[in-house]
Write an enzyme that holds these catalytic residues in place. Structure first.
Site, PDB file in Angstrom:
ATOM      1  N   HIS A  55       0.834  -1.208   0.000  1.00  0.00           N
ATOM      2  CA  HIS A  55       0.000   0.000   0.000  1.00  0.00           C
ATOM      3  C   HIS A  55       0.866   1.253   0.000  1.00  0.00           C
ATOM      4  CE1 HIS A  55      -2.753   2.863   2.304  1.00  0.00           C
ATOM      5  NE2 HIS A  55      -3.444   2.569   1.221  1.00  0.00           N
ATOM      6  N   HIS A  97      -0.754  10.374  -3.168  1.00  0.00           N
ATOM      7  CA  HIS A  97      -2.069  10.017  -2.643  1.00  0.00           C
ATOM      8  C   HIS A  97      -3.077  11.134  -2.866  1.00  0.00           C
ATOM      9  CE1 HIS A  97      -5.153   9.661   0.580  1.00  0.00           C
ATOM     10  NE2 HIS A  97      -5.132   8.411   0.202  1.00  0.00           N
TER      11      HIS A  97
END
Ligand SMILES: *[C@@H]1O[C@H](CO)[C@@H](O)[C@H](O)[C@H]1NC(C)=O
Ligand SMILES: *[C@@H]1O[C@H](CO)[C@@H](O)[C@H](O)[C@H]1NC(C)=O
Length: 385
Positions: A55, A97
């Site tokens: 991740h 992100h």
């Protein structure tokens, strides 16, 4: 002179090795030898193994979405690495992100970009900061990554200012070279961030994303790639334009995908998680990425127990969808109460036990900030399911 060159090479190699071993060994509670044994047992089985998705790279150990973070996740054995994607002003896809650059770069410390600070509405939320869409790739390349949560991961902040912001192409190039070095296939799991928002700026992500993936040889439903999104309309659009695997992400149950929200629709993630909702998703996606609580909610005391498993995995499987929940993190502050280790929020608790429960619940893969722990938990599960 001729003799000093190999010396330097060896020195650099030792530094790199010790860095990686430090990241793998000191910072995690796993028993490496046991994990290795179990990994070799796993390679003998023909069962489809649940996948470990790094991740944002090895974001538990170094600043997220950097080539260093992706490399370490791969060295820790992750099957896939997960770049989130945002657009630059000149239409390039870079790994961040958020389009809000000050969260994970040193842009706020750079006087030359001071005048770019501004306030915008992103997905209905007012945000003041620096935005990727106001910077060319060349300008973004002048920035350096910083740790997003230094209060939780102070050790990661020692790398602040060290690493560039990678483009999607650079991430793919890294994967290709590490596939050769590791002699195994490594997947990429890109997420389109804020696709409706970028459409509104004339910076749609879908065409450049597909162009880069297709031109790098990622084609067809068996390609080692999953394209993920919290929105629905862009996944449906992608389904028309590619046969690559697609994954529908789920946010909090009461909220709606932003494209639905923007269009005045009433489809919440809770509705999407019903049998009817999952069947509809299966018309355009091959998998779902729920927040963990869709699969096993914690009880009122913050404990996690398998008896509290919902029907989400069974319903998704019945609809023909794979299930890849997010996000498994090793620090106490992210763990259920019964798996924490003491009361220090940043100390690692029993993250393997949490992952184990979800594997027993039947998931097909999972997102983790600590790929080494994820691989150890997955391999142990395959030996003793
Ligand atoms: C619990 O935390 C201590 C440090 O406070 C650490 O030494 C130990 O390895 C941890 N246990 C597990 C299972 O992670
Ligand atoms: C978990 O399961 C127990 C036993 O069936 C039940 O009493 C409890 O309410 C459940 N908790 C949640 C959050 O589902």
């Amino acid at each position: 002179m001729a003799k000093s060159v190999p010396g330097i090479v060896v020195f650099v190699a030792l530094m790199l090795t010790s860095f990686v071993l430090t990241a793998i060994h000191n910072l995690s509670p796993i028993e490496n030898a046991r994990a290795e044994n179990e990994a070799s047992a796993y390679s003998d089985t023909s069962k489809p193994a649940p996948i470990v998705i790094g991740h944002r790279g090895a974001s538990g150990y170094v600043p997220e979405h950097t080539l260093a973070a992706y490399s370490i996740a791969i060295l820790q054995g992750a099957d896939f690495i997960e770049p989130d994607l945002v657009m630059t002003k000149d239409g390039e896809l870079v790994a961040r992100h958020d389009n809000v650059l000050d969260l994970t770069t040193d842009v706020a410390r750079r006087p030359e970009f001071g005048a770019r600070k501004t306030t915008k509405i992103v997905d209905g939320v007012s945000i003041t900061g620096w935005f990727s869409e106001d910077f060319t790739l060349r300008e973004i390349k002048q920035l350096r990554a910083i740790e997003r949560i230094p209060e939780v991961r102070p050790a990661n902040a020692r790398f602040d200012g060290q690493f560039e912001i990678p483009t999607l192409q650079e991430v793919i190039d890294l994967v290709k070279s590490m596939q050769r070095a590791q002699k195994r296939r490594i997947g990429i799991y890109p997420e389109t961030k804020h696709p409706t928002y970028f459409d509104g700026l004339g910076l749609s992500m879908e065409a450049p994303l597909l162009h880069i993936l297709h031109s790098n040889g990622y084609k067809g439903p068996r390609a080692r790639v999953f394209i993920q999104s919290f929105e629905t309309a862009n996944l449906k659009e992608l389904r028309q334009r590619t046969s690559l695997p697609l994954v529908q992400l789920f946010g909090s149950a009461t909220s709606k995908p932003y494209d639905v929200e923007a269009a005045g629709g009433d489809l919440t993630y809770a509705k999407m998680a019903t049998r009817a909702g999952l069947t509809e998703i299966a018309s355009y996606a091959g998998g779902v990425g729920p927040e963990k609580s869709y699969v096993i909610p914690r009880d009122a005391n913050g404990k996690l127990e398998l008896r509290n498993q919902t029907s989400f995995v069974a319903d998704a499987h019945a609809a023909g969808l794979m299930v890849h929940p997010y996000t498994f993190r090793a620090e106490n502050s992210f763990l259920p109460l019964n798996l924490q280790n003491g009361s220090e929020p940043n100390v690692f608790g029993d993250a393997q036990a949490e992952i184990r429960l979800f594997l027993e619940a039947g998931i097909d893969g999972f997102f983790t900030d600590h790929s080494n722990i994820g691989v150890a938990a997955r391999d142990a599960f395959l030996v003793r399911p």
